[in-house]
Design an enzyme around this catalytic site. Structure first.
Site, short mmCIF file in Angstrom:
data_model
loop_
_atom_site.label_atom_id
_atom_site.label_comp_id
_atom_site.label_asym_id
_atom_site.label_seq_id
_atom_site.Cartn_x
_atom_site.Cartn_y
_atom_site.Cartn_z
CE LYS A 137 -4.21 -1.80 0.16
NZ LYS A 137 -5.12 -1.64 -1.00
CB SER A 169 -0.04 -8.02 -1.30
OG SER A 169 -0.99 -8.74 -0.55
CD GLU A 216 -10.05 4.01 0.73
OE1 GLU A 216 -9.92 5.24 0.59
OE2 GLU A 216 -9.37 3.16 0.10
#
Lengths: 270, 423
Positions: free
Chosen positions: B92, B381, B114
């Site tokens: 991210k 990830s 968010e």
């Protein structure tokens, strides 16, 4: 001339701005909404805006969000809202505008929705998350069905975007008085008057203003400059705080009468 | 037309995508599109972003050959792209840093985001601390409970965590609430969407910032093995880690692209978030894509044990890759993902995020299909520290813990005698 435009012109001709009142259809039931809409019309609303509930109303504040959730908890479908409109139309000549988000009518089918909404007596549609550049197909459908397409402009709209919205709006052009989501507030935004002025310079249809208009003094302040004012959350709040239908109807009637009185353009009001 | 990268008009992937946004947001979306178009080819911006990815995030991330796990699965060699080693613990940060730099260039002093699992929230809070931007993160109260560690991290980094108690109290409603904030604050605030979702230009911007994953991995595989992998596997919630690793391989038509959605408690129970597998086209949060919804177009409640996959929509480019057949999409249950998480920990010493464990779980099937000698690239990830409470609870409820081995999910059960033997 569309019913919406002629109702607003008639109000303006009698020395007042038009009054548009929002109700979420199906809160607490479709039958209750039908009675409320007729009561609101008798109390002085020129146009009733019927909300078609959506599970993810990103442009709405807490009051209308909660109202939509109650309507969905009562299993209100698009079809139910159309039936509600049909019942209102049997009893009243009030203007009817449906307000919703893109997905419920996309799933119903734009083409079929246009035909069914017109047949149910609805005069125009507002789709909050369908800006003019995504609306070509929808505008085609609406024109064919004889439905007005009401688009929104906001304080952030550039001159180009104002012109674009004005070009595709029929019935009226909806000025969002301030930034943010729907909801009552104590003071009227100073952006409102300026935006109405900018919109009027390009609009070919009546110019109405909404968002954050909850009190008669707000209506009074705008009566002289806008062709119509839109009251949503304040009416929803007045209705939701009642526990029985008689009280709901009385609360709605009292609020709308007070708002209607404030629509008259007295000297110095603007 | 079958060309998978074609965009007929800006912001469209075939019929999908678009910009279904309230008028209040439209000028900001146009401004963002213009600013990004300028900056993406501005050498100073690109250099600054690359330097931060290297010195702050720790890129390039390694490519790790998981040999013991490969042997256990029995088939192709599994190559893990180690995004779990990124600073903040997941991919991210690639997007959060890129967009925070964009925000600063656009003169926006405040950022909102968010978050579901909290990884995007932590990444955004980190990027804002680094660049001196004010930060507010919207998070569902249900997710705040299951990802409490990340809530503390965001607060430590100076971000305000805003609890969202409307609707499902998860990622969907956190996204709606962030959009509501943005419609009131848009002149001073940038909204850093965390996945390849939302109105144009977000799906494109996020994909481009995340494609560093696939660009690195493609070069690493070529460098080490002299050929491309046979398949690339990634989990899909909104789909940013998957788009990030898929994008540089889309033109390599022989490379299978496999997205793994969350089947939750099982597709038949209805408690899942497999939008591509079991949804239909609809408009949610600003774009047209596959959405889990009822017959009236109301968005339905979803479930996944992993908060990061617990979302009823998916990025519009995935919808296009699905329809054109360029990528295939499958789903993996909570139980199978948890089994894969435990197996990976015990075979390789790697504690994966629950989201990534979905990709690891399905890799078992693909490894056997591809067979010995094959190469499978998996996007690992994120790391699993944030999930320890969920994992502990699951293990406590699973008798397998007492026997010292995971129960091994349905695609292992009964056909791996050596696993039984080791019990």
């Amino acid at each position: 001339m569309s019913r919406l435009t002629s109702l607003l012109s008639r109000a303006n001709a009698t020395g007042r701005c038009g009054l548009i009142c929002f109700l979420e259809a199906g809160d607490p039931s479709a039958e209750a909404t039908t009675d409320l809409a007729c009561t609101v019309a008798e109390a002085g609303a020129d146009i009733v805006e019927l909300g078609i509930p959506f599970s993810d109303p990103v442009a709405d504040g807490p009051t209308i969000q909660a109202s939509a959730m109650r309507a969905l908890a009562a299993h209100t479908s698009v079809r139910d809202v159309l039936e509600c409109a049909r019942q209102i139309r049997k009893r009243s000549d009030v203007g009817l505008v449906a307000m919703t988000y893109a997905n419920p009518i996309f799933q119903y089918g734009f083409g079929r929705f246009g035909v069914d909404a017109r047949e149910a007596g609805i005069d125009g549609i507002i789709v909050t998350d369908l800006p003019a550049e995504e609306a070509d197909d929808w505008i085609g459908v609406a024109r064919q069905s004889g439905l007005d397409t009401v688009f929104l402009v906001t304080p952030t709209s550039t001159p180009e975007r104002l012109q674009q919205a004005a070009r595709v709006s029929t019935g009226f052009l909806y000025c969002v008085s301030r930034m943010g989501v729907t909801g009552a507030q104590s003071d009227l935004s100073s952006d409102a008057a300026q935006l109405v002025g900018r919109a009027r310079a390009v609009a070919q249809c009546p110019v109405c203003v909404g968002f954050g208009i909850s009190r008669p003094e707000h209506v009074g302040a705008l009566a002289g400059i806008a062709d119509g004012v839109i009251v949503g959350s304040a009416l929803v709040a007045a209705v939701q705080c009642a526990s029985d239908q008689a009280t709901r109807l009385r609360n709605a009637s009292e609020l709308v009468r007070a708002l209607h009185t404030a629509t008259y353009r007295t000297a110095g009001a603007s | 037309m079958k060309e998978a990268t074609a965009q007929q008009r800006p912001g469209r992937f075939g019929p999908y995508g678009g910009r279904y946004a309230a008028e209040t947001l439209m000028p900001a979306l146009l401004e963002l599109e213009e600013a990004y178009a300028q900056l993406r080819s501005d050498p100073a911006f690109v250099d600054e972003f690359r330097a931060l990815l290297r010195d702050f995030v720790g890129r390039p991330t390694p490519l790790y050959a998981a040999e013991r796990l490969s042997k256990t699965y029995g088939g192709a060699l599994l190559l893990l792209k180690r995004e779990d080693l990124c600073h903040t613990g997941a991919h991210k940060i690639n997007n959060a840093l890129g967009q925070a730099l964009l925000a600063r260039k656009m003169g926006k002093a405040r950022v909102i985001a968010e978050t579901g699992a909290g990884q995007h929230g932590v990444a955004t809070a980190t990027a804002c601390a680094l660049l001196g931007l004010e930060c507010a993160i919207y998070m569902g109260v249900e997710d705040m409970r299951r990802q409490a560690l990340n809530v503390d991290r965001m607060r430590l980094l100076g971000a305000e965590v805003v609890p969202v108690s409307s609707g499902t109290q998860t990622l969907k409603d956190a996204t709606s609430e962030a959009m509501r904030d943005w419609s009131a604050s848009v002149t001073t605030t940038h909204y850093i969407i965390g996945s390849v979702v939302g109105p144009h230009p977000f799906p494109t911007i996020v994909r481009e910032f995340q494609s560093v994953i696939g660009t690195e991995a493609r070069a690493q595989v070529l460098d080490r093995f002299g050929r491309l992998p046979d398949a690339v596997i990634a989990c899909v919630g909104g789909g940013s880690n998957a788009m990030g690793i898929f994008a540089p391989f889309v033109q390599d038509s022989k490379v299978r692209l496999v997205g793994v959605e969350a089947a939750g408690r099982g597709i038949a129970t209805g408690e899942h978030c497999a939008s591509l597998g079991h949804g239909r086209p609809g408009i949610l949060h600003g774009s047209l894509s596959y959405v889990l919804q009822d017959k009236d177009g109301q968005i339905v409640a979803t479930h996944s044990i992993s908060a990061g996959l617990d979302y009823p929509g998916v990025g519009p480019e995935h919808a296009y890759l699905r329809d054109t057949g360029r990528a295939e999409y499958v789903s993996v249950t909570d139980d199978d993902a948890m089994d894969a998480l435990v197996l990976l920990a015990r075979m390789e010493g790697l504690i994966a995020a629950l989201e990534s464990a979905h990709a690891v779980a399905h890799a078992c099937n693909v490894a056997r299909e591809v067979g010995e000698g094959g190469l499978i690239l998996i996007n690992l990830s994120g790391r699993g520290d944030k999930d320890m409470e969920t994992v502990s609870r699951w293990m406590a409820e699973t008798s397998a813990l007492r026997s010292g081995m995971p129960s091994l999910g349905s695609h292992f059960r009964g056909d791996r005698p050596e696993d039984k033997a080791s019990e």
